[in-house]
Design a protein around this motif. Structure first.
Motif, PDB file in Angstrom:
ATOM      1  N   GLU A 744       0.739  -1.320  -0.026  1.00 36.50           N
ATOM      2  CA  GLU A 744      -0.058  -0.132  -0.019  1.00 36.50           C
ATOM      3  C   GLU A 744       0.808   1.286  -0.015  1.00 36.50           C
ATOM      4  OE1 GLU A 744      -3.584   2.310  -0.033  1.00 36.50           O
ATOM      5  OE2 GLU A 744      -3.050   0.131  -0.473  1.00 36.50           O
ATOM      6  N   ARG A 747       2.332   1.701  -3.274  1.00 42.21           N
ATOM      7  CA  ARG A 747       1.241   2.143  -4.236  1.00 42.21           C
ATOM      8  C   ARG A 747       1.370   3.812  -4.262  1.00 42.21           C
ATOM      9  NH1 ARG A 747      -3.582   4.091  -4.527  1.00 42.21           N
ATOM     10  NH2 ARG A 747      -3.830   4.095  -2.354  1.00 42.21           N
ATOM     11  N   ARG A 748       1.090   4.354  -2.913  1.00 40.78           N
ATOM     12  CA  ARG A 748       0.980   5.669  -2.726  1.00 40.78           C
ATOM     13  C   ARG A 748       2.078   6.374  -3.488  1.00 40.78           C
ATOM     14  NH1 ARG A 748      -0.511   4.868   2.874  1.00 40.78           N
ATOM     15  NH2 ARG A 748       1.202   6.088   3.409  1.00 40.78           N
ATOM     16  N   LYS A 750       4.112   5.481  -5.655  1.00 40.05           N
ATOM     17  CA  LYS A 750       3.966   5.487  -7.221  1.00 40.05           C
ATOM     18  C   LYS A 750       3.319   6.723  -7.444  1.00 40.05           C
ATOM     19  CE  LYS A 750       2.586   1.944 -10.131  1.00 40.05           C
ATOM     20  NZ  LYS A 750       2.202   0.509 -10.119  1.00 40.05           N
ATOM     21  N   GLU A 751       1.888   6.679  -6.977  1.00 37.82           N
ATOM     22  CA  GLU A 751       0.998   7.663  -7.601  1.00 37.82           C
ATOM     23  C   GLU A 751       1.374   9.019  -7.468  1.00 37.82           C
ATOM     24  OE1 GLU A 751      -2.986   8.079  -5.449  1.00 37.82           O
ATOM     25  OE2 GLU A 751      -3.236   6.166  -6.211  1.00 37.82           O
TER      26      GLU A 751
END
Lengths: 925, 209
Positions: A744, A747-748, A750-751
């Protein structure tokens, strides 16, 4: 008795009878009986024998010694009896008797000591008793007589005379003893000199007689008769008084009041000396004379006075005196103080008049009680009178006994006063209704005599306060710089008022509330004295403060306009340019005259601009636009042009003005800034990412280390065969959970790292808030910050670039957390750090985000500066975050600003429009 | 004295880390106690309990370093192993200055951690033994009379009996009596033993009469 000191020989009984003895014997028969009967001591002394040959028996009675004792005592004893002071007088000188004729007596006085020790005065007389054949004295007959009592009496008399003189000198009156036979004063005390100025001797040694020389001619006879004849038949001790005039040393006549008594009489009982005691009564006599004259005068005056005068005894109810005027006024025999007088008095005033009696009783000693009343005049008409009463005498308990009253007819005066009052009242009403301050200044009294009510409105003082003395008033309320010019008029220089016209001046006066007011004063002479000098000054005052201020402001405004860096022009309603400031001429190269020349080359605006401008102005609006204006040189200058109408008080347009700002430089700066910002926005984002990477790495470490530990634990158990499959399974599940947690975070990250172009899409702002809070979770935990979210439900989604808005939000939240960390709220002490994020919809087409922290905050004066590029309150900040954030939000058509919280910290406000068409289509990286 | 079992105390605010550490350490047969914060540990801390402390540096509330300081202040000598997400030099220096025995960066190998825990427990044992010996020596010294303490002080300082007699103005015989009584009370057989005991006791003996 006698003694002989020449040879000291004593009587020798053995010697034969001398010639002296023979003489004695021859006369003895005759002499002895007589000698013994004589009260004096008698003796016979023989000069040739130089011894006493006979002495009678008296010696014992006089001195206490017998004749035998004296003879036995001899010469030395006799000598010792004489007083030492008298010895030289006692001694007989040779030839002393040679010149003594028959019948002549040689006298001596001396003291001899009595047997009892006391001294006795003796009076001694000697004469020649017989002579020898040649006629020389042979025997001396002596007689000594005791005169002690006589001598003492004389000495006592002298003492009492001295006492008398001393006493007489101490009394205040002139005391004198006048001797009638000598016609002079045998005694005068010192008071004579003090009172009349004569030396005492002049009265005592006057050969012509005191009366003739000093007493007034008219009084001489009377005085002389009185002292001589007047006292002749009068017994001792009776006093005779006289008054007479005496000339004093300065030649003035003094009245003397004298009391005479008989002082000494002649043996026949006639008057020899008179004792007089005189007092100077000149002043009293003069006063009495004056009094009797003034009494007569007073009576005339009293009867001639135009007022009724009366003297009344209240106890007996009797008029002691009433002047003639009473009858003339009241037309009946005077009985002013009587109750009967009340018949004449107006019924309404009777009680008042009776009350005056009580007031008089209560009045102080000498107090005058005034009463006004109406009474019927002799002519039958009612007239006003004023009665003034004073108590002349009072009883012991203070009740008036004799009262003096004066009644005056005041009818005319009252009428006059009433007329004046009415006129004054009217004038005051007129004055009070004027908008100006009106005053009357009395130059002789040096103060305001009248001031209208306007004074309290204009200056805040009551009219009474203004009536203090002029100088005092001047210093109290007039401005120090203006006092001199005001003082020229009041009242120092009445000459300034000689002209007939008004005198105008301006001065500053302090209002009661402390403000200075500019006053315009106009003065002119109201009344003049007989000699033509000004007596009263009438003045009016207008408050011209506003005018003054307006005038001053006008000067300031024109200064401001002249020196303005904006080009300013004014024109009248027809479009004719009336004014351009220096900057205008600089910028455009045209003067006002140039602009009024109608020429195609002289044209600042294109037609379209001019039309738009004209429409706005005539509509009464201010017209503002950035335009390019062509200056004289032909260059086009970018300008901010503001044009507005000039209206008169009625709202009618009378012209217009223009303010032109050359914005060339600003345009250039803006362009540069825009370019910089685009570059910096990207740099900022990269730098933010760098910072975030460190945080995320830490975040990622947590699940990784948990996974490692779990896995190692499993491996060890499995290796030692201690692993219980159920237990191991649970731990393996934990492992996969931690792995997901790590995923998680990745993912953040990456965003965030993804780089995209500005892309508008409906953004759920609430979920954006959640994401950002998630991103800063570790900071939040570390700073022990309480995060509070107040998210509006069903919030509309504005069209925005999600990543960019998230970046702004992240930036603001991180700033908030840092500011709270800075002020130490993260740890224990002080209130807990709080971060609150609110979303809300405002007035239909805007949504608002509020990020509120309880951190160190920014000073109020910096609330706007923090949005400037490179401005930072942080030690290691670049100072770009807020600047970029603002440009991002503004690119979205929204706003970003900061407000200071009342308690602590700062609130950042972000607004985003819901509309679809933002004004600037620019991509901000 | 009864020997207590050592306990490994784990202080970390992250539940996963905390729980996984327990799992790992327990696999070695050691007793583990976990605490979510430094404050929770301080509340439960028993100074008599042997063991060691595994401590996360970064925690909300009291940080690891702050906890170390607090322990020093309370004279709790428990050995500390610091674990850190990103150990920089600064954190390391501060950790060692405040008495940590070791520092590990996350993630760490299980062997590394367990070796360090074993070393820490060994150190804890030594510290406690030394403290016990010190206490025993002090207790024995406390039994001596004032004169005996003077004699002891001089003996330990290396004075001969004769010198002691001179210094304290006693007869040689008396000194010998005191000296043998000191040996008896201190329960030692040799001078070397006596000196070691006194040095360990860290007592300050007077050598002046």
């Amino acid at each position: 008795m006698e003694s002989d000191r020449q040879d000291g020989a004593a009587t020798d009984p053995g010697a034969g009878p001398t010639r002296a003895e023979q003489v004695l014997r021859a006369n003895q028969q005759l002499l002895e009986p007589a000698a013994d009967a004589n009260p004096s001591m008698l003796y016979l002394y023989s000069l040739p024998e130089r011894r006493t040959i006979y002495m009678n028996d008296r010696i014992e009675a006089l001195l206490g010694y017998s004749r035998e004792e004296i003879v036995a005592g001899g010469r030395d004893f006799v000598r010792s009896l004489f007083h030492p002071d008298d010895l030289p007088a006692v001694r007989r000188q040779p030839g002393e008797y040679q010149t003594l004729g028959d019948g002549a007596v040689r006298r001596r006085e001396y003291r001899i000591k009595h047997r009892d020790g006391g001294w006795r005065w003796f009076h001694n007389r000697e004469s020649v008793f017989s002579r020898d054949d040649q006629g020389n004295p042979e025997l001396i007959l002596g007689a000594s007589e005791d005169v002690t009592d006589q001598v003492e009496a004389e000495s006592a008399l002298r003492a009492s005379q001295r006492l008398f003189a001393r006493v007489a000198d101490t009394v205040p009156s002139i005391v004198y003893v006048y001797d009638l036979s000598e016609q002079r004063c045998v005694f005068v005390n010192r008071q004579l000199e003090a009172t009349l100025g004569y030396p005492i001797e002049q009265f005592q040694r006057n050969p012509f007689g005191v009366i003739d020389e000093f007493v007034h001619e008219d009084d001489r006879q009377d005085l002389a008769a009185s002292v001589a004849g007047g006292l002749a038949g009068v017994e001792d001790g009776r006093v005779l008084e006289r008054e007479f005039r005496l000339r004093d040393a300065r030649g003035e006549w003094r009245w003397l009041h004298t009391r005479h008594v008989v002082f000494a009489r002649t043996p026949t009982g006639g008057v020899r000396q008179i004792l007089g005691v005189a007092d100077d009564v000149t002043e009293r006599t003069r006063a009495e004379q004056a009094l009797s004259e003034s009494q007569a005068f007073f009576k005339k005056v009293v009867n001639a006075a135009p007022i009724v005068l009366y003297l009344h005894d209240q106890t007996t109810k009797q008029d002691l005196f009433v002047n003639d005027q009473a009858e003339a006024v009241f037309g009946r025999p005077p009985e002013i103080g009587h109750d009967g007088f009340l018949d004449l008095v107006h019924p309404e005033d009777i009680d008042h008049l009776i009350g005056a009696g009580e007031r008089l009783a209560a009045a102080a000693e000498g107090g005058v009680v005034e009463t006004e009343f109406r009474a019927r005049h002799a002519s039958g008409e009612w007239r006003w009178y004023q009665d003034r009463v004073v108590a002349l005498t009072r009883t012991a308990d203070g009740k008036p006994v004799r009262v003096l009253g004066a009644i005056q007819d005041t009818t005319d005066r009252r009428l006059a006063e009433e007329a004046i009052r009415e006129r004054e009242h009217l004038l005051e009403r007129v004055a009070d209704s004027l908008p100006q301050l009106v005053y009357l200044f009395d130059l002789s009294a040096g103060r305001l005599q009248y001031v209208n009510r306007q004074v309290s409105k204009m200056l805040g003082y009551s009219p009474e306060e203004m009536k203090k003395p002029g100088d005092e008033l001047l210093n109290a309320i007039v401005h120090p710089e203006d006092r001199r010019s005001v003082k020229l008029l009041f009242p120092a220089d009445p000459a300034a008022l000689d002209g007939a016209g008004a005198i105008e001046f301006e001065c500053r006066v302090r209002h009661a509330n402390g403000d200075w007011r500019w006053l315009l004063c106009r003065n002119f002479v109201f009344t003049r004295a007989a000699d033509g000098s000004a007596e009263q000054v009438l003045g009016t005052i207008d408050d011209v403060t506003e005018h003054k201020l307006a005038g001053e402001n006008l000067v300031r405004f024109s200064l401001a306009i002249e020196s303005s860096s904006d080009a300013i022009a004014m024109a009248d309603a027809t479009g004719r340019v009336t004014y351009v400031n220096p900057r205008f001429a600089d910028l455009f190269g045209y003067t006002a005259e140039d602009l009024n020349v109608v020429h195609p080359a002289v044209r600042l605006f294109d037609e379209e601009t001019e039309t738009a401008m004209r429409e706005a102005i005539f509509a009464g609006c201010l017209w503002t636009r950035e335009v390019e204006l062509k200056v004289k040189s032909g260059r086009a200058v970018p300008c901010l042009l503001r044009v507005g109408p000039i209206q008169d008080a009625a709202g009618q347009m009378v012209g217009f003005y223009s303010v032109t700002t050359d914005i060339t430089e600003r345009r250039q700066r803006e362009e540069q800034a825009r370019q910089h910002q685009a570059e910096l926005t990207h740099a900022q984002r990269i730098s933010t990412l760098g910072e975030m990477a460190a945080g995320l790495a830490h975040e990622l470490n947590q699940p990784l280390s948990a996974i490692a530990s779990y896995a190692s634990g499993c491996a060890r158990r499995i290796r030692s065969g201690a692993g219980d499959p159920g237990e191991l399974l649970a731990v393996v599940e934990q492992i996969s959970e931690e792995a997901l947690r790590g995923g998680e975070i990745i993912r953040r990250l990456k965003e965030l790292v993804q780089k995209r172009d500005l892309r508008r899409e409906p953004v759920d702002v609430n979920s954006l808030v959640h994401d950002v809070v998630h991103l800063v979770e570790s900071d939040v935990r570390q700073g022990d910050v309480a995060v509070q979210l107040e998210l509006a439900e069903r919030l509309p989604r504005p069209g925005a670039d999600r990543i960019q808005v998230e970046q702004v939000l992240l930036n603001l939240v991180r700033n908030a957390l840092e500011s709270m960390h800075q002020c130490g709220n993260g740890h224990g002490a002080g209130p807990r750090a709080e971060l609150s994020i609110r979303t809300a919809q405002l007035d239909g087409d805007t949504i608002e985000l509020r990020i509120r922290d309880s951190g160190s905050g920014v000073p109020e004066d910096l609330a706007e500066r923090i949005f400037e590029p490179f401005f930072s309150t942080k030690a290691e900040g670049l100072g770009m975050g807020l600047s970029i954030s603002r440009s991002i939000i503004e690119a979205h058509g929204g706003r970003l600003w900061a407000t200071i919280n009342e308690d602590a910290g700062t609130t950042f406000h972000v607004t985003l429009p819901l509309g679809t068409a933002p004004p600037r289509e620019e991509s901000v990286r | 004295m009864k020997q207590l079992e050592p306990v490994v105390c784990v202080v970390d605010d992250d539940w996963g880390v905390r729980n996984s550490l327990r799992w790992l350490v327990e696999s070695e047969g050691l007793a583990v106690n976990t605490f979510a914060s430094a404050e929770a540990f301080l509340d439960a801390c028993d100074p008599a309990q042997p063991g060691c402390l595994v401590l996360d540096v970064k925690m909300p509330g009291m940080s690891g370093l702050e906890l170390q300081r607090e322990l020093r202040q309370r004279r709790i000598t428990i050995p500390v192993i610091i674990i850190s997400g990103h150990a920089d030099v600064q954190v390391a220096v501060r950790a060692f200055k405040t008495g940590a025995v070791d520092l590990l960066e996350k993630p760490f190998s299980d062997d590394d951690l367990l070796d360090r825990i074993r070393l820490a427990l060994e150190k804890d044992r030594e510290i406690r033994a030394a403290a016990a010996e010190r206490a025993a020596a002090a207790a024995r010294i406390a039994l001596l009379t004032r004169r005996e303490k003077q004699v002891l002080g001089l003996v330990v300082a290396g004075s001969s009996n004769k010198e002691i007699a001179n210094k304290l103005a006693l007869s040689l015989k008396t000194v010998e009596v005191h000296r043998s009584r000191v040996m008896e009370k201190m329960q030692v057989g040799s001078l070397a033993e006596l000196v070691r005991l006194v040095v360990h006791s860290e007592e300050n003996l007077e050598t002046q009469p």
